[in-house]
Design a protein around this motif. Structure first.
Motif, short mmCIF file in Angstrom:
data_model
loop_
_atom_site.label_atom_id
_atom_site.label_comp_id
_atom_site.label_asym_id
_atom_site.label_seq_id
_atom_site.Cartn_x
_atom_site.Cartn_y
_atom_site.Cartn_z
N HIS A 350 -5.02 -1.51 4.25
CA HIS A 350 -5.24 -0.80 2.99
C HIS A 350 -3.90 -0.59 2.28
O HIS A 350 -2.97 -0.05 2.87
N ARG A 352 -2.87 1.48 0.23
CA ARG A 352 -2.48 2.87 -0.05
C ARG A 352 -2.38 3.72 1.22
O ARG A 352 -2.17 4.92 1.13
N LEU A 367 -1.34 8.87 3.03
CA LEU A 367 -1.57 8.00 1.88
C LEU A 367 -0.30 7.88 1.04
O LEU A 367 0.44 8.85 0.88
N GLU A 369 1.57 5.70 -2.49
CA GLU A 369 1.35 4.86 -3.66
C GLU A 369 1.85 3.45 -3.43
O GLU A 369 1.28 2.47 -3.93
N ASP A 370 2.92 3.35 -2.61
CA ASP A 370 3.51 2.04 -2.30
C ASP A 370 3.88 2.00 -0.82
O ASP A 370 4.68 2.83 -0.36
N ARG A 371 3.34 1.06 -0.09
CA ARG A 371 3.56 1.00 1.36
C ARG A 371 5.00 0.64 1.71
O ARG A 371 5.56 1.16 2.68
N SER A 376 5.16 8.47 -2.39
CA SER A 376 3.93 9.24 -2.45
C SER A 376 3.34 9.20 -3.86
O SER A 376 4.02 8.89 -4.84
N PHE A 377 2.07 9.58 -3.95
CA PHE A 377 1.44 9.74 -5.25
C PHE A 377 2.02 10.97 -5.95
O PHE A 377 2.50 11.90 -5.30
N ILE A 441 -8.80 6.97 -5.19
CA ILE A 441 -7.64 6.22 -5.71
C ILE A 441 -8.02 5.50 -6.99
O ILE A 441 -7.24 5.47 -7.95
#
Length: 447
Positions: A350, A352, A367, A369-371, A376-377, A441
């Motif tokens: 996944h 996210r 979670l 925003e970018d692995r 983070s978001f 998301i």
């Protein structure tokens, strides 16, 4: 404000009214069923409506509902204490019962301070704990806790506590650093903090054995707690382990510290102790601490009205007997591996999901925003709150939280199903959670 006269957690909305529960499911007044994949807050280890626990509570009510511990003890409190001590880490000899996790932490802090008074070291007055920890919502527990969001409004009235780094390898272990070296670095940080205050001024180091709600199930790296234990012993400092959320079988051993090869001086338990059937928590104490109080002042200078409440003790004793008789800790250990595989199959790819971490029936999904960057978001998007709402709409209860990284940034979901969950129910948890995360998301992309 809602029309309810109850002060709910959110004053602008009234939550659904729960009317019944069976097994892993709760039912609201509309007849809607919710799969309780978080055990409330990792509380309901036996699920809801277990007949053996309910029968034990009824029987205790018929015998004795309440007797104040300033005057009496009870058979059921004595039996529960004996049961807990017989399965406790090495050196634990006594149990102090309270009504929940925050009360238990408060009692442990006071007991630790009194221990040093009894042995002639009154200069010890400081506690050291960890950032991104959670130890409860009363003032002492909030002070040792490292949850920045919960602490902030009350910071001016909290006692001063020093906070060192959490064991958070996903974000803080260096790329060229082994797990053993990382754990030792954290132990060295604790030692440096102790020396900066003066070793003879420190009462205790307080830590969750496996981190809970604040950072989303932080599991310690191998050797970390053994290194911490050595530092505490070197300077005569107590080690208080908080297993309110992670203990009593949740991680696949009765006490999470068993997997770390350490025995604490004070061990705090609560949620899985009574499984939500009655409010109860406890402090498990090493023999030398109780002996110091016994041979000194002769009492523990603390107390609450509902200490050792007979019905609470009866419920907890029944819960612990069911766990033992049905070998549920072993079940959590074995089925926990299956649950882990389910989570990895669903979320490893996944884009996210930054990390899946945990043990037994205690898992956190962080979670991002970018692995690649682990960014983070935006906290203003409140992804965790959207996930909770989307999960509930699908008949799923999970425990999402924000502030994972530093108290402000980051989102995670904590999953802690009852020990009795069927494999088919675990599969349903993963399916509904995946749908809730994706829907949440997707909705953020349009904000």
């Amino acid at each position: 404000m809602s029309n309810s006269h109850v002060i709910h957690r959110h004053l602008h909305q009234t939550p659904p009214i729960a009317v019944s529960g069976d097994g892993c499911w709760l039912v609201d007044q509309q007849g809607r069923r919710y799969l309780d994949a978080s055990g409330g807050a990792a509380v309901s280890c036996l699920g809801h409506g277990h007949p053996a626990v309910i029968a034990a509570m009824h029987a205790q009510i018929d015998r004795l509902a309440f007797a104040h511990t300033g005057f009496f003890t009870s058979h059921v409190a004595e039996e529960l204490a004996s049961h807990l001590v017989s399965h406790a880490p090495e050196g634990i000899s006594h149990v102090y019962f309270v009504s929940g996790g925050s009360e238990a932490i408060e009692a442990a802090l006071k007991m630790a301070r009194q221990y040093y008074l009894e042995i002639g070291q009154p200069q010890r007055k400081h506690f050291i704990a960890r950032r991104q920890s959670y130890h409860g919502n009363t003032l002492g527990a909030l002070a040792v806790g490292g949850n920045a969001w919960r602490r902030e409004p009350f910071a001016p009235i909290l006692m001063q506590v020093s906070h060192v780094s959490a064991c958070y390898p996903y974000r803080e272990q260096r790329t060229n650093e082994s797990a053993q070296d990382y754990g030792q670095r954290l132990a060295d940080e604790l030692e440096a903090t102790i020396l900066s205050y003066g070793a003879d001024s420190i009462i205790a180091f307080v830590a969750e054995t496996v981190g809970g709600a604040t950072a989303g199930v932080l599991t310690p790296v191998p050797g970390y707690f053994q290194a911490i234990r050595k530092v505490c012993d070197r300077y005569g400092i107590l080690l208080i382990l908080d297993e309110v959320m992670c203990g009593m079988g949740r991680t696949g051993s009765l006490h999470a510290c068993e997997q770390e090869g350490v025995s604490p001086d004070l061990l705090v338990i609560a949620k899985g102790l009574g499984g939500g059937y009655q409010p109860i928590g406890a402090v498990l104490a090493q023999e030398r601490i109780v002996k110091a109080m016994s041979s000194g002042s002769g009492f523990f200078q603390h107390g609450h009205t509902y200490l050792g409440h007979p019905i609470a003790c009866a419920a907890a004793l029944a819960v612990q007997k069911v766990i033992q008789q049905e070998q549920l800790v072993d079940r959590v250990s074995e089925l926990g591996k299956v649950f882990e595989q389910m989570l990895h199959r669903a979320f490893d790819a996944h884009p996210r999901v930054g990390e899946i971490r945990g043990r037994g029936f205690f898992w956190g999904i962080e979670l991002v925003e970018d692995r690649q960057s682990k960014a983070s978001f935006d906290p203003k998007k409140r992804l965790h709150a959207t996930i909770k709402r989307e999960a509930m709409s699908r008949g799923l209860m999970v425990y999402p939280m924000g502030g994972t990284v530093d108290g402000h940034r980051g989102d995670h979901v904590l999953v802690a199903p009852p020990f009795i969950a069927l494999e088919s129910e675990l599969e349903l948890v993963v399916q509904r959670l995946s749908e809730a995360i994706d829907a949440s998301i997707e909705s953020l992309l349009f904000i």
